[in-house]
Design a protein around this motif. Structure first.
Motif, PDB file in Angstrom:
ATOM      1  N   GLY A   1       0.814  -1.213   0.000  1.00 53.07           N
ATOM      2  CA  GLY A   1       0.000   0.000   0.000  1.00 53.07           C
ATOM      3  C   GLY A   1       0.846   1.261   0.000  1.00 53.07           C
ATOM      4  O   GLY A   1       0.547   2.227  -0.714  1.00 53.07           O
ATOM      5  N   VAL A   2       1.922   1.265   0.785  1.00 56.01           N
ATOM      6  CA  VAL A   2       2.823   2.422   0.797  1.00 56.01           C
ATOM      7  C   VAL A   2       3.520   2.569  -0.552  1.00 56.01           C
ATOM      8  O   VAL A   2       3.677   3.686  -1.071  1.00 56.01           O
ATOM      9  CB  VAL A   2       3.847   2.274   1.940  1.00 56.01           C
ATOM     10  N   ALA A   3       3.948   1.452  -1.148  1.00 53.61           N
ATOM     11  CA  ALA A   3       4.578   1.522  -2.471  1.00 53.61           C
ATOM     12  C   ALA A   3       3.608   2.087  -3.500  1.00 53.61           C
ATOM     13  O   ALA A   3       3.985   2.913  -4.350  1.00 53.61           O
ATOM     14  CB  ALA A   3       5.054   0.129  -2.891  1.00 53.61           C
ATOM     15  N   LEU A   4       2.355   1.670  -3.432  1.00 51.92           N
ATOM     16  CA  LEU A   4       1.345   2.179  -4.360  1.00 51.92           C
ATOM     17  C   LEU A   4       1.120   3.673  -4.153  1.00 51.92           C
ATOM     18  O   LEU A   4       1.023   4.448  -5.121  1.00 51.92           O
ATOM     19  CB  LEU A   4       0.044   1.406  -4.148  1.00 51.92           C
ATOM     20  N   ALA A   5       1.063   4.107  -2.900  1.00 47.45           N
ATOM     21  CA  ALA A   5       0.852   5.527  -2.615  1.00 47.45           C
ATOM     22  C   ALA A   5       2.039   6.370  -3.073  1.00 47.45           C
ATOM     23  O   ALA A   5       1.862   7.456  -3.659  1.00 47.45           O
ATOM     24  CB  ALA A   5       0.610   5.716  -1.119  1.00 47.45           C
TER      25      ALA A   5
ATOM     26  N   VAL B   1       1.893   1.001 -13.719  1.00 50.10           N
ATOM     27  CA  VAL B   1       3.217   0.430 -13.455  1.00 50.10           C
ATOM     28  C   VAL B   1       3.260  -0.210 -12.071  1.00 50.10           C
ATOM     29  O   VAL B   1       3.809  -1.313 -11.890  1.00 50.10           O
ATOM     30  CB  VAL B   1       4.298   1.521 -13.590  1.00 50.10           C
ATOM     31  N   ALA B   2       2.671   0.446 -11.074  1.00 52.47           N
ATOM     32  CA  ALA B   2       2.721  -0.084  -9.709  1.00 52.47           C
ATOM     33  C   ALA B   2       1.964  -1.401  -9.591  1.00 52.47           C
ATOM     34  O   ALA B   2       2.439  -2.348  -8.948  1.00 52.47           O
ATOM     35  CB  ALA B   2       2.149   0.949  -8.739  1.00 52.47           C
TER      36      ALA B   2
ATOM     37  N   VAL C   1       1.999  -7.340  -9.041  1.00 55.90           N
ATOM     38  CA  VAL C   1       1.580  -8.668  -9.507  1.00 55.90           C
ATOM     39  C   VAL C   1       2.785  -9.499  -9.933  1.00 55.90           C
ATOM     40  O   VAL C   1       2.940 -10.657  -9.528  1.00 55.90           O
ATOM     41  CB  VAL C   1       0.565  -8.522 -10.660  1.00 55.90           C
ATOM     42  N   VAL C   2       3.665  -8.922 -10.753  1.00 53.58           N
ATOM     43  CA  VAL C   2       4.844  -9.666 -11.210  1.00 53.58           C
ATOM     44  C   VAL C   2       5.798  -9.919 -10.048  1.00 53.58           C
ATOM     45  O   VAL C   2       6.438 -10.972  -9.962  1.00 53.58           O
ATOM     46  CB  VAL C   2       5.550  -8.898 -12.346  1.00 53.58           C
ATOM     47  N   GLY C   3       5.886  -8.960  -9.114  1.00 52.10           N
ATOM     48  CA  GLY C   3       6.787  -9.127  -7.981  1.00 52.10           C
ATOM     49  C   GLY C   3       6.408 -10.269  -7.068  1.00 52.10           C
ATOM     50  O   GLY C   3       7.262 -10.777  -6.324  1.00 52.10           O
TER      51      GLY C   3
ATOM     52  N   LEU D   1      11.422   3.751  -8.333  1.00 52.92           N
ATOM     53  CA  LEU D   1      10.897   3.990  -6.985  1.00 52.92           C
ATOM     54  C   LEU D   1      10.364   2.700  -6.365  1.00 52.92           C
ATOM     55  O   LEU D   1      10.638   2.400  -5.192  1.00 52.92           O
ATOM     56  CB  LEU D   1       9.798   5.048  -7.047  1.00 52.92           C
ATOM     57  N   LEU D   2       9.610   1.919  -7.133  1.00 51.52           N
ATOM     58  CA  LEU D   2       9.057   0.669  -6.612  1.00 51.52           C
ATOM     59  C   LEU D   2      10.164  -0.324  -6.273  1.00 51.52           C
ATOM     60  O   LEU D   2      10.077  -1.046  -5.270  1.00 51.52           O
ATOM     61  CB  LEU D   2       8.092   0.066  -7.635  1.00 51.52           C
ATOM     62  N   HIS D   3      11.195  -0.375  -7.110  1.00 47.31           N
ATOM     63  CA  HIS D   3      12.332  -1.254  -6.811  1.00 47.31           C
ATOM     64  C   HIS D   3      13.001  -0.842  -5.504  1.00 47.31           C
ATOM     65  O   HIS D   3      13.332  -1.699  -4.665  1.00 47.31           O
ATOM     66  CB  HIS D   3      13.343  -1.196  -7.954  1.00 47.31           C
TER      67      HIS D   3
END
Length: 611
Positions: free
Chosen positions: A27-31, A72-73, A78-80, A221-223
């Protein structure tokens, strides 16, 4: 906005579908990704818009930036789920007899990239030139100026493109380009009909640049966020669970990025070599957060290796010698658990395994367990598993077993009550471990942030290795503790049922290897047992009591699942549904059935997740 609004609605629906299995980390990564997309859009709007305020243009920019970042997120999440580690450890394993120097004991996985950041600044200068001095390419220059500062900052922080990120970029960039092209063509049609021609030479180029650079910045950023979350789990000096407070969560991530910890090389190598979970649990594990999946993988690898020592029956020629070695190995594995939870040095624990004749090539699962699990779960269920596996040490090779008249002495399971105790020690303790790990990694632990397992000090009474479970807790116990103790008891019943199904499904193969887990009292005579030991299959009436015990245990599964943290309930339902597929096949075929295919297990798991 006719195209942006449906896109945003579709993405919100996808978020709703993923919400049951999404924890605070995702959730934090998505935000953060959405915030980055909005910031890039606002900056680009400020550069390309004239002095007067254009509200429709701003709304289009915000919807477009948010939709790109969300796309992208979501693909990254999903892939992660299929990757145990979101980054490639910069550690190269050495062959056993290699002359190369061994890798360092600890490495910094969050490597800075100042050269790449400097290259981004050069690109920024080029974008500024396009924006100021090249007619028709001001929009392209604005896109470059809006995105490249974020790229440079993320590269300096330690972001990079790993295999996971490359897959995400390969999937999302074409999707974003098609969506942006459709939106651009629709806007050009409206402008042409209004008599205003705004098609500039750089319009196609700025669309491509916006999609590629925005996807790259969001992926960086997600990485970085996923990388730091894994470092929290692997670093003993950091809390494995971020605070529930959003500000505290982001502050902790920033602190780790500013001062990254050194990570144990052997832990990284062990995670690279760790085997996947068994098929009934593999798809269910994809529905849990990565950190919990890492901990479950460490526990499963430890259990599989320990069970192999106990269950691999030696050949008849050297049975006596090998049997004594197996008993000694079990003894030292138990003392290794004591060393893990009492914080012995790595050298002392390695010496214990060496004395127990554990080959150095097989010590990785024990090292991984000792590095990750002791601060997340109590030791009692692990001792209970080792204690239960002692029953497997009584198995004899089939030639020796068929020559003995006192088969009862050499059978681990004599009656259904003995089977109940065995599956309680193995399956029940395994289900309890999963509950402890879920509570430690998915809930806030402000009182003991570094060792969430301290909150499970009440668990000793729930594991028969330390004494029989007490039927009632004394007065004055916190309600939360009482509820969790009740959840553990129900989860143990669920774990027993799942192991009973596994025993029934593999009964014929196990008997042919000399491992008879079916109660001896269910065989009508020595001839039936001899046929089973010689690989001729097991009678249907010997499986019926086991399957009935499993079905009665399944009724408690839903009650225990409801008490688990919300992000793992769907995964628990999927694990139970997939595990019970062989039981349904056995009932339908009266024991004469083939092993269910992976597709059947996956279908049952997916129905349980979304059902």
């Amino acid at each position: 906005m006719r195209l942006e609004l449906p896109t945003a609605a579709l993405l919100c629906c996808i978020v709703g579908l993923l919400r049951p299995s999404m924890d605070r980390r995702e959730g934090v990564a998505l935000a953060l990704a959405t915030t980055l997309g909005l910031l890039i859009s606002v900056l680009e709007y400020c550069l390309t818009t004239s002095a007067h305020f254009d509200r429709p243009a701003l709304m289009r920019a915000l919807f477009g930036g948010g939709a790109r970042a969300l796309t992208v997120a979501l693909v990254h999440i999903v892939v992660g789920r299929t990757f145990l580690l979101p980054f490639a450890p910069n550690v190269v394993p050495r062959p056993p007899r290699s002359k190369l120097p061994p890798p360092p004991p600890k490495v910094d996985t969050l490597v800075r990239h100042p050269g790449a950041a400097a290259a981004c600044l050069v690109v920024l200068a080029g974008g500024t030139h396009l924006f100021v001095g090249v007619p028709g390419y001001a929009s392209l220059g604005a896109v470059v100026m809006a995105v490249t500062p974020f790229l440079a900052a993320l590269l300096l922080a330690g972001a990079r493109v790993a295999k996971l990120d490359a897959i995400v970029l390969a999937v999302t960039i074409p999707i974003l380009f098609v969506s942006s092209t459709l939106a651009r063509d629709g806007q050009l049609m409206e402008w042409t009909m209004a008599g205003v021609n705004k098609q500039l030479p750089g319009l196609q180029a700025d669309t491509i640049a916006r999609d590629v650079l925005s996807a790259l910045a969001t992926t960086f950023l997600l990485h970085l966020v996923a990388h730091v979350h894994v470092l929290l789990l692997l670093s003993p000096s950091l809390p494995p669970t971020p605070p529930a407070n959003l500000v505290g969560h982001i502050t902790l991530l920033a602190r780790v990025v500013a001062i990254p910890p050194m990570t144990d090389t052997r832990v990284l190598l062990a995670l690279r070599e760790a085997p996947p979970l068994p098929p009934p649990l593999r798809l269910a594990a994809l529905a849990v957060p990565r950190e919990l999946r890492i901990a479950l993988t460490a526990v499963y690898w430890w259990y599989a290796t320990t069970a192999a020592f106990a269950r691999d029956i030696p050949a008849i020629d050297d049975y006596e010698t090998m049997h004594r070695a197996r008993v000694g190995t079990s003894f030292f594995i138990r003392y290794h658990l004591i060393g893990c939870w009492d914080q012995w040095t790595a050298l002392d624990k390695a010496n214990l395994l060496h004395q127990g004749s554990v080959d150095p090539a097989q010590q990785a699962p024990y090292y991984l367990l000792g590095a990750i699990v002791p601060r997340l779960a109590p030791a009692w269920p692990f001792f209970e598993i080792v204690n239960g596996l002692k029953e497997d040490l009584r198995f004899l090779p089939v030639p020796l077993l068929t020559q003995r008249d006192d088969l009862k002495k050499h059978m681990s399971i004599d009656t259904p009550s003995h089977l109940e105790k065995y599956v309680s020690a193995i399956g029940g303790a395994s289900a309890a471990i999963a509950c402890y790990l879920a509570w430690s990694l998915l809930e806030d632990h402000s009182s003991s942030p570094l060792t969430p397992a301290a909150a499970h000090s009440w668990s000793k009474a729930e594991h028969p290795f330390t004494g029989l479970p007490i039927p009632e807790w004394p007065a004055g116990m916190p309600v939360r503790t009482l509820l969790r103790a009740d959840t553990i008891r129900k989860a143990r019943i669920m774990g027993r049922g799942m192991l009973l199904v596994s025993i029934a499904a593999s009964a014929s193969a196990d008997c042919a290897r000399g491992r008879v887990y079916l109660p001896l009292s269910t065989f009508k005579g020595a001839d039936e047992l001899a046929d089973a030991l010689h690989g001729r299959g097991v009678p249907w009436h010997t499986l019926v009591p086991v399957l009935r015990m499993a079905e009665s245990a399944r009724e408690e599964a839903e009650n225990s699942i409801k008490s688990l943290p919300k992000p793992v309930r769907a995964a628990a339902r999927a694990a139970v549904a997939a595990t019970y597929v062989p039981a349904c096949c056995l009932w339908n075929g009266a024991g004469e059935t083939d092993k269910p295919c992976t597709c059947s297990l996956n279908r049952a798991a997916l129905r349980a997740i979304w059902g």
